[in-house]
Design a protein around this motif. Structure first.
Motif, PDB file in Angstrom:
ATOM      1  N   ASP A  13       0.820  -1.210   0.000  1.00  0.00           N
ATOM      2  CA  ASP A  13       0.000   0.000   0.000  1.00  0.00           C
ATOM      3  C   ASP A  13       0.858   1.267   0.000  1.00  0.00           C
ATOM      4  N   GLU A  14       2.065   1.169  -0.525  1.00  0.00           N
ATOM      5  CA  GLU A  14       2.923   2.349  -0.682  1.00  0.00           C
ATOM      6  C   GLU A  14       2.144   3.424  -1.456  1.00  0.00           C
ATOM      7  N   PRO A  15       2.075   4.658  -0.931  1.00  0.00           N
ATOM      8  CA  PRO A  15       1.303   5.676  -1.662  1.00  0.00           C
ATOM      9  C   PRO A  15       1.962   6.032  -2.996  1.00  0.00           C
ATOM     10  N   LEU A  16       1.154   6.518  -3.913  1.00  0.00           N
ATOM     11  CA  LEU A  16       1.720   7.036  -5.156  1.00  0.00           C
ATOM     12  C   LEU A  16       2.418   8.354  -4.844  1.00  0.00           C
ATOM     13  N   ILE A  17       3.475   8.639  -5.574  1.00  0.00           N
ATOM     14  CA  ILE A  17       4.200   9.884  -5.317  1.00  0.00           C
ATOM     15  C   ILE A  17       3.290  11.086  -5.573  1.00  0.00           C
ATOM     16  N   VAL A  65      11.277   5.583  -3.576  1.00  0.00           N
ATOM     17  CA  VAL A  65      11.749   4.879  -4.769  1.00  0.00           C
ATOM     18  C   VAL A  65      12.394   3.541  -4.394  1.00  0.00           C
ATOM     19  N   VAL A  66      13.131   3.538  -3.279  1.00  0.00           N
ATOM     20  CA  VAL A  66      13.757   2.279  -2.862  1.00  0.00           C
ATOM     21  C   VAL A  66      12.684   1.263  -2.458  1.00  0.00           C
ATOM     22  N   ARG A  67      11.636   1.735  -1.764  1.00  0.00           N
ATOM     23  CA  ARG A  67      10.552   0.810  -1.390  1.00  0.00           C
ATOM     24  C   ARG A  67       9.874   0.246  -2.642  1.00  0.00           C
ATOM     25  N   LEU A  68       9.666   1.114  -3.634  1.00  0.00           N
ATOM     26  CA  LEU A  68       9.062   0.618  -4.881  1.00  0.00           C
ATOM     27  C   LEU A  68       9.940  -0.469  -5.497  1.00  0.00           C
ATOM     28  N   SER A 494      -3.454   3.879 -14.919  1.00  0.00           N
ATOM     29  CA  SER A 494      -3.350   5.258 -14.444  1.00  0.00           C
ATOM     30  C   SER A 494      -3.772   5.340 -12.988  1.00  0.00           C
ATOM     31  N   ALA A 495      -3.214   6.322 -12.308  1.00  0.00           N
ATOM     32  CA  ALA A 495      -3.483   6.484 -10.884  1.00  0.00           C
ATOM     33  C   ALA A 495      -4.959   6.762 -10.654  1.00  0.00           C
ATOM     34  N   LYS A 496      -5.594   7.475 -11.602  1.00  0.00           N
ATOM     35  CA  LYS A 496      -7.011   7.817 -11.434  1.00  0.00           C
ATOM     36  C   LYS A 496      -7.864   6.555 -11.405  1.00  0.00           C
TER      37      LYS A 496
END
Ligand SMILES: *Cc1c(COP(=O)(O)O)cnc(C)c1O
Length: 507
Positions: A13-17, A65-68, A494-496
């Motif tokens: 559940d890492e948030p999008l940047i 970025v490292v988590r991704l 897409s994020a949307k």
């Protein structure tokens, strides 16, 4: 996943940047990159509202970025034994080389005299591949294996057309072939005729003979085939096709199984493609970029796509050679995927002929070692003769396990992810039920081969004790089992769109 010890590791559940806005934070921007208010930009071109950019500190950005990257799995992390894909380790020196500005900053329309180094690299790769295969002509244009096949069958069509043999419209293809073979044939205007395999997993000679006729344009053969089995009758098969007036295409996507040991031209093939992104160590997957170079014998040289790369000895100059009498024309904008071509040359140069041969022999040894470690396990069976050594890969069937426990090849593949191993190719080739197609490659050490074998053995045990556990795997990645058919048909890119389905993701 709620274990507090792991809160700073990769989480699904890492948030999008782009969600990190209005935090008021920013990374350091050197002065010379800062917006200069003195530059006169016309008022109507200036934006009226703030640009919605992520607002994070440098530290937060790096961690994000490292988590991704930790959510990802690749051959730099562990083995990827996808059969037919040849996911070997890709040496880092190749990456350094292709990033040299002398290569990466070139434009494909630069005059010849300014790109002599690149032309020489392309020429040298062509010569190396000719010597490895025994062929006399090459095009580096095709951008993938399937593209190479399409180019190769167009060459066969051009050959028959020039000879006035316009009725030859049938391409024979074994039932163990990659799906791209019939697709390429049909795209090139042929009818794809399926030839069954015999019980040893090889081309059925009787079926082949009865399919040959004055309508035969040729045959596409994968050798070693997708079962990892070498067609030991290949000389005989190729002679039969030639006697019927056809040409023979070798699908050499997986050249790893014979590289440096046997030359396809000596086996009687007329044309082949090689996937540089497989055998010659280019990172691949996810759709590219690749390179499916096509090699031909003298019968087909006059049809090659233009231009080829030639060398003028007198002037000591490399050049684009358009002097090909019956060329089928261009098959790629400009000259192919240069970065892949350069990596392949770097790999070959570093390995040398002996090194390539050793890579092949080790790949074959690794595949046979792993096959013998797992093939006697309760639940698996080897559908074709176990006494035939395999080449670069092998295919086992999980049919017995499915019958006994209801656990399928798909369940095994998904459970392997929980063991932190990438799944093998499954349900291919189509002639093997519940197929697990495993290609360890030469770069995996013995310890990893043993780890893979142990994981498979453990999973077979779990299947008997707790089949439900396997039906629901994976449990440690992605949160739940993804619906692959929906994923392929309705990908969320897409994020949307992601926002709409996100509630389902909450763990
Ligand atoms: C990978 C492969 C192909 C297709 O290659 P792409 O580069 O994916 O188009 C064709 N035939 C065989 C046997 C392969 O393994």
């Amino acid at each position: 996943m709620n274990d507090p010890e792991y809160t700073h590791q990769a989480r699904w559940d890492e948030p999008l940047i782009t969600e990190l806005i209005n935090t008021g934070k920013r990374c350091y921007i050197p002065k010379r990159f800062q917006y200069d208010k003195d530059i006169a930009i016309p008022d109507n071109l200036l934006r009226k509202t703030e640009l919605r950019l992520p607002e994070v500190s440098e530290l937060e950005l790096v961690r994000h970025v490292v988590r991704l990257s930790q959510m990802n799995y690749g051959v730099d992390l562990g083995p990827v034994p996808l059969g037919s894909c040849t996911m070997k380790y890709n040496p880092k020196v190749n990456e350094t080389l292709v990033r040299y500005p002398e290569f990466s900053m070139q434009h494909p329309l630069q005059p010849e005299e300014t790109v002599q180094g690149t032309l020489k690299a392309m020429y040298l790769l062509g010569e190396a591949l000719k010597s490895l295969t025994g062929f006399t002509g090459i095009t580096l244009q095709p951008a993938a294996g399937a593209h190479g096949e399409f180019t190769g069958v167009l060459l066969i069509r051009a050959y028959h057309m020039l000879n006035g043999e316009t009725k030859r419209d049938e391409m024979l293809i074994p039932d163990s072939a990659h799906g791209t073979n019939p697709a390429s044939s049909v795209m090139a205007g042929f009818k794809a005729i399926e030839i069954p395999s015999d019980e040893k997993g090889r081309i059925d000679l009787e079926a082949l003979e009865s399919a040959l006729s004055e309508r035969t344009a040729g045959m596409m053969i994968t050798n070693p085939n997708t079962l990892g089995i070498f067609e030991s009758n290949i000389m005989d098969i190729n002679k039969k096709i030639h006697d019927a007036g056809g040409l023979v295409y070798l699908d050499g996507a997986n050249f790893n199984g014979i590289m440096g040991v046997a030359k396809p031209a000596d086996m009687g093939f007329d044309v082949m493609h090689i996937n540089l992104h497989k055998t010659f160590a280019t990172p691949h997957g996810g759709g590219g970029p690749g390179s499916g170079v096509v090699l031909v014998n003298d019968k087909l040289k006059q049809f090659l796509p233009t231009p080829i790369i030639s060398y003028d000895k007198e002037k000591d100059k490399y050049y684009f050679d358009y002097n090909i009498s019956h060329s089928i024309g261009h098959v790629h904008g400009y000259h192919g995927n240069i970065a892949v071509i350069l990596r392949a040359l770097a790999y070959i140069a570093r390995m040398g002929g002996e090194g390539l041969r050793e890579a092949c022999l080790t790949a074959v040894t690794n595949a046979n070692y792993l096959m013998h470690k797992v093939m006697h396990e309760d639940g698996l069976e080897l559908p074709q003769d176990p006494s035939i050594p395999r080449k670069h890969e092998f295919v086992v069937s999980a049919s017995p396990l499915l019958r006994e426990t209801g656990v399928s090849a798909l369940d095994i593949a998904k459970r392997l992810l929980d063991y932190k191993l990438h799944a093998p190719t499954i349900y291919f080739p189509l002639i093997v039920h519940e197929a697990l197609m495993i290609e360890p490659t030469e770069t995996e050490p013995l310890s990893i081969l043993n780890e893979m074998a142990d994981a498979i053995k453990n999973i077979l045990k779990e299947a008997k004790e707790n089949p439900e556990l396997l039906h629901e795997a994976p449990h440690t990645v992605a949160g739940y089992r993804l619906d692959e058919a929906t994923l392929a048909k309705h990908p969320i890119l897409s994020a949307k769109m992601l926002e709409k389905i996100k509630p389902q993701w909450e763990l």
